[in-house]
Motif scaffolding. Structure first.
Motif, short mmCIF file in Angstrom:
data_model
loop_
_atom_site.label_atom_id
_atom_site.label_comp_id
_atom_site.label_asym_id
_atom_site.label_seq_id
_atom_site.Cartn_x
_atom_site.Cartn_y
_atom_site.Cartn_z
N LYS A 50 12.45 24.58 -25.83
CA LYS A 50 13.45 23.61 -25.37
C LYS A 50 13.33 22.30 -26.15
CE LYS A 50 14.25 25.56 -20.80
NZ LYS A 50 14.18 25.36 -19.34
N ALA A 51 12.11 21.93 -26.56
CA ALA A 51 11.92 20.73 -27.37
C ALA A 51 12.60 20.88 -28.73
CB ALA A 51 10.44 20.43 -27.55
N VAL A 52 12.52 22.07 -29.31
CA VAL A 52 13.19 22.33 -30.59
C VAL A 52 14.70 22.16 -30.43
CG1 VAL A 52 13.71 24.11 -32.31
CG2 VAL A 52 11.37 23.84 -31.47
N LEU A 53 15.26 22.71 -29.36
CA LEU A 53 16.69 22.57 -29.12
C LEU A 53 17.07 21.11 -28.94
CD1 LEU A 53 17.28 25.60 -26.72
CD2 LEU A 53 17.80 25.46 -29.17
N LYS A 55 15.52 18.47 -30.13
CA LYS A 55 15.42 17.77 -31.41
C LYS A 55 16.71 17.92 -32.22
CE LYS A 55 13.11 17.49 -35.83
NZ LYS A 55 12.10 18.00 -36.73
N HIS A 56 17.29 19.09 -32.15
CA HIS A 56 18.50 19.37 -32.92
C HIS A 56 19.77 19.10 -32.13
CE1 HIS A 56 16.42 20.92 -36.42
NE2 HIS A 56 15.55 21.41 -35.56
N GLU A 57 19.60 18.38 -31.01
CA GLU A 57 20.72 17.97 -30.18
C GLU A 57 21.58 19.14 -29.74
OE1 GLU A 57 22.65 14.76 -32.26
OE2 GLU A 57 20.85 13.52 -32.18
N GLN A 58 20.91 20.25 -29.45
CA GLN A 58 21.56 21.44 -28.93
C GLN A 58 21.49 21.41 -27.41
OE1 GLN A 58 23.02 23.82 -31.10
NE2 GLN A 58 22.62 22.10 -32.46
N GLU A 59 22.38 22.13 -26.78
CA GLU A 59 22.32 22.24 -25.32
C GLU A 59 21.00 22.89 -24.93
OE1 GLU A 59 24.48 24.57 -21.63
OE2 GLU A 59 25.43 24.57 -23.59
N VAL A 60 20.34 22.30 -23.96
CA VAL A 60 19.09 22.85 -23.45
C VAL A 60 19.40 23.53 -22.12
CG1 VAL A 60 16.73 22.34 -22.74
CG2 VAL A 60 17.78 21.04 -24.60
N PRO A 61 19.41 24.86 -22.12
CA PRO A 61 19.81 25.58 -20.91
C PRO A 61 18.74 25.52 -19.82
CG PRO A 61 19.10 27.13 -22.58
CD PRO A 61 19.08 25.76 -23.22
N ASN A 62 19.18 25.62 -18.59
CA ASN A 62 18.26 25.67 -17.44
C ASN A 62 17.87 27.12 -17.17
OD1 ASN A 62 18.25 22.89 -16.92
ND2 ASN A 62 20.19 23.06 -15.85
N ILE A 63 17.14 27.69 -18.13
CA ILE A 63 16.69 29.08 -18.00
C ILE A 63 15.20 29.13 -18.33
CG2 ILE A 63 18.94 30.07 -18.56
CD1 ILE A 63 17.85 30.64 -21.38
N HIS A 64 14.56 30.24 -17.97
CA HIS A 64 13.14 30.43 -18.21
C HIS A 64 12.86 31.58 -19.18
CE1 HIS A 64 12.67 27.75 -14.85
NE2 HIS A 64 13.38 28.57 -14.09
N ASN A 65 13.89 32.32 -19.56
CA ASN A 65 13.70 33.51 -20.38
C ASN A 65 13.29 33.14 -21.80
OD1 ASN A 65 14.42 35.74 -22.22
ND2 ASN A 65 15.13 36.72 -20.33
N LEU A 66 12.06 33.50 -22.17
CA LEU A 66 11.52 33.13 -23.48
C LEU A 66 12.25 33.82 -24.62
CD1 LEU A 66 7.68 33.15 -22.74
CD2 LEU A 66 9.26 31.21 -22.74
N ILE A 67 12.71 35.04 -24.40
CA ILE A 67 13.43 35.76 -25.45
C ILE A 67 14.74 35.04 -25.78
CG2 ILE A 67 14.51 37.95 -26.11
CD1 ILE A 67 11.45 38.14 -25.81
N THR A 68 15.47 34.65 -24.76
CA THR A 68 16.73 33.93 -24.95
C THR A 68 16.49 32.58 -25.62
OG1 THR A 68 17.69 35.01 -23.03
CG2 THR A 68 18.77 32.99 -23.78
N LEU A 69 15.48 31.85 -25.14
CA LEU A 69 15.18 30.54 -25.72
C LEU A 69 14.73 30.67 -27.17
CD1 LEU A 69 13.42 28.93 -22.66
CD2 LEU A 69 15.63 28.25 -23.64
N TYR A 70 13.90 31.67 -27.44
CA TYR A 70 13.46 31.90 -28.82
C TYR A 70 14.65 32.22 -29.71
CZ TYR A 70 11.07 34.04 -32.81
OH TYR A 70 10.64 34.37 -34.08
N GLY A 71 15.56 33.03 -29.21
CA GLY A 71 16.76 33.36 -29.99
C GLY A 71 17.56 32.12 -30.37
#
Length: 139
Positions: A50-53, A55-71
């Motif tokens: 989520k920190a990476v997202l 930093k790049h001013e991307q939407e940070v979703p309210n999810i816990h799924n690591l696969i989705t976040l990694y994607g």
């Protein structure tokens, strides 16, 4: 301090852009702590992605799924870094089964062993090292 929140002024939940491995440090101690330490490893990695997202001013979703976040974060991380998706999935199972037990009962059926808990810690520390290096780079 552990991190969370958006990192925006006025958000008292913390700063995602300054991740720490606080939860990852809890992998030593009696065997009953390995499960909690594994959940801490999941949280470290989740907040790191989520920190990476952020930093790049991307939407940070309210999810816990690591696969989705990694994607979502993967294309922003160094190409030479590969992250073990099977370990991300195992951490997902532990965390989601514990947080949302549903019809499975109150606790996950298989808790991590001492060895697996220590492996999760090492994995989380490696992922966070990669993320820290990325966060320190200029945009």
């Amino acid at each position: 301090m552990a991190y969370g929140g958006t990192g925006r002024p006025g958000d008292s939940r913390g700063d995602r852009r300054q991740p720490t491995a606080h939860a990852c440090r809890r992998v030593s101690g009696p065997p009953q702590e390995y499960f909690l330490a594994s959940l801490g490893a999941q949280q470290c990695i989740e907040k790191g992605f989520k920190a990476v997202l952020e930093k790049h001013e991307q939407e940070v979703p309210n999810i816990h799924n690591l696969i989705t976040l990694y994607g979502r974060a993967e294309e922003r991380l160094p190409d030479e870094e590969t992250i073990d998706v099977d370990l991300l999935e195992r951490l997902n199972q532990l965390y989601i089964d514990d947080r949302y037990p549903g019809e499975r009962g109150l606790m996950p059926e298989v808790k991590p062993s001492q060895e697996e808990g220590r492996g999760f810690r090492a994995f989380a520390e490696n992922v966070l090292d990669t993320i820290r290096q990325h966060l320190q780079e200029k945009k």
